[in-house]
Write an enzyme that holds these catalytic residues in place. Structure first.
Site, PDB file in Angstrom:
ATOM      1  N   LEU A 190       0.857  -1.186   0.000  1.00  0.00           N
ATOM      2  CA  LEU A 190       0.000   0.000   0.000  1.00  0.00           C
ATOM      3  C   LEU A 190       0.896   1.240   0.000  1.00  0.00           C
ATOM      4  O   LEU A 190       1.127   1.871   1.028  1.00  0.00           O
ATOM      5  CB  LEU A 190      -0.877  -0.031   1.247  1.00  0.00           C
ATOM      6  CG  LEU A 190      -2.203   0.699   1.219  1.00  0.00           C
ATOM      7  CD1 LEU A 190      -3.111   0.211   0.100  1.00  0.00           C
ATOM      8  CD2 LEU A 190      -2.912   0.570   2.554  1.00  0.00           C
ATOM      9  N   HIS A 191       1.414   1.592  -1.169  1.00  0.00           N
ATOM     10  CA  HIS A 191       2.439   2.633  -1.244  1.00  0.00           C
ATOM     11  C   HIS A 191       1.939   4.017  -0.771  1.00  0.00           C
ATOM     12  O   HIS A 191       2.348   4.509   0.260  1.00  0.00           O
ATOM     13  CB  HIS A 191       2.953   2.757  -2.680  1.00  0.00           C
ATOM     14  CG  HIS A 191       3.467   1.484  -3.266  1.00  0.00           C
ATOM     15  ND1 HIS A 191       4.608   0.842  -2.831  1.00  0.00           N
ATOM     16  CD2 HIS A 191       2.994   0.725  -4.281  1.00  0.00           C
ATOM     17  CE1 HIS A 191       4.823  -0.235  -3.563  1.00  0.00           C
ATOM     18  NE2 HIS A 191       3.857  -0.338  -4.459  1.00  0.00           N
ATOM     19  N   ASP A 192       1.077   4.644  -1.556  1.00  0.00           N
ATOM     20  CA  ASP A 192       0.723   6.045  -1.320  1.00  0.00           C
ATOM     21  C   ASP A 192       0.030   6.325   0.011  1.00  0.00           C
ATOM     22  O   ASP A 192       0.306   7.362   0.646  1.00  0.00           O
ATOM     23  CB  ASP A 192      -0.137   6.572  -2.474  1.00  0.00           C
ATOM     24  CG  ASP A 192       0.636   6.619  -3.787  1.00  0.00           C
ATOM     25  OD1 ASP A 192       0.004   6.595  -4.845  1.00  0.00           O
ATOM     26  OD2 ASP A 192       1.888   6.666  -3.741  1.00  0.00           O
TER      27      ASP A 192
END
Ligand code: RIB
Ligand code: CA
Length: 311
Positions: free
Chosen positions: A240-242
């Site tokens: 879940l990068h951002d």
């Protein structure tokens, strides 16, 4: 404490969408002054359209959406439809936007906001850094109006779009170098951190239990997203990068980090866009950023689930 003024620069993008939902739900903590969009995961016409669909679904059409740069400063555009789908938000059905795209260019919005800011503004960058870099080149004085930049991008080690580079910084390495060398208060949320925050079936089930239009869209998006990374890296779910950027703004204690010297490779064909990180800053390579190192994934998903339920 007053909500901190924030501008989010993004390329929605599935994980951008989740990050925007989290920020738009956190009205007591974040005063989102505007969302600026950039070419990245998908071309600009889609990133701006997706951002407008997201603010509509979140019930936050009070937040203006701006279109920015349609291509990187020098490099040819690269996209990531293989990750986010041809729409950029594959997997879910979102309603058509009701608020129009702002006529003002995103770069002009950034310059106007940052030169007139009475309180320095935090910038959350979730995509290629083209908009911010062009604003800095056009009007270096905006630096005085920037409180800090929290950037999803880069990696201490291997990249995800090439062995050397992470997508956001690879997509526009020259923009990344302009931002890194601008002397800003910069925090790097790199792949080593975001790969600690993965959407397991249990976490997805908790989001599905929200059972609201936003909860259903977020669940559908995440159900179809990021399997490529999960398989490639042997993760328990898609990273879940951002949303890690917004979670850091909301609850920094969920993360740890350290001063680093950060530089961007802009010449080597093999290493273009690489974040060259020295975790031991010194007189020759003084600290110019904070590199996050750990993330408390359970706490991040608890925060995400609680806030999305508010929309
Ligand atoms: O490498 C991951 C980053 O690139 C994320 O911001 C994703 O949305 C893409 O923009
Ligand atoms: Ca992004």
């Amino acid at each position: 404490m007053a909500a901190q003024p924030l501008i989010i620069d993004c390329d929605p993008g599935v994980d951008d969408a989740i990050a925007l939902f989290l920020a738009l739900a956190s009205t007591e903590d974040l005063d989102v002054l505007g969302i600026t969009t950039v070419a990245g995961n998908v071309p600009l016409p889609l990133t701006q359209y997706n951002a407008r669909r997201i603010v509509h679904l979140a019930g936050r059409t009070d937040v203006p959406v701006f279109a920015g740069c349609p291509r990187p400063m020098l490099c040819p555009p690269v996209t990531a439809e293989h990750v986010h789908g041809t729409t950029g938000l594959d997997g879910a059905i979102l309603p058509e936007p009701t608020a129009p795209l702002q006529a003002q260019h995103a770069v002009a919005f950034l310059i106007n906001q940052l030169t007139q800011a009475s309180t320095p503004i935090t910038l959350a960058t979730l995509g290629p850094l083209t908009n911010l870099a062009v604003a800095l080149v056009q009007c270096p004085d905006i630096a005085q109006g920037i409180n800090r930049v929290v950037m999803m991008g880069g990696a201490m080690g291997l990249g995800n779009v090439t062995p050397s580079a992470e997508f956001n910084l690879y997509a526009d390495p020259h923009a990344a170098r302009v931002v890194v060398e601008a002397g800003l208060d910069l925090t790097m949320v790199g792949l080593e951190v975001t790969h600690q925050v993965v959407t397991t079936p249990e976490r997805l089930a908790a989001l599905a239990a929200i059972d609201t239009p936003v909860g259903r869209v977020a669940t559908d998006l995440l159900r179809h997203y990021g399997q490529l990374d999960a398989d490639r890296y042997g993760l328990a779910g898609s990273p879940l990068h951002d949303p890690c950027v917004i979670a850091y703004l909301l609850q920094p204690d969920l993360f740890t980090g350290r001063p680093i010297h950060l530089a961007i490779e802009t010449d080597s064909p093999l290493c273009l866009g690489r974040t060259v990180v020295n975790p031991y800053p010194n007189a020759d390579q003084p600290a110019n950023a904070t590199g996050l190192e750990t993330a408390a994934a359970d706490g991040i998903y608890q925060l995400l689930t609680e806030r999305l339920a508010k929309l």
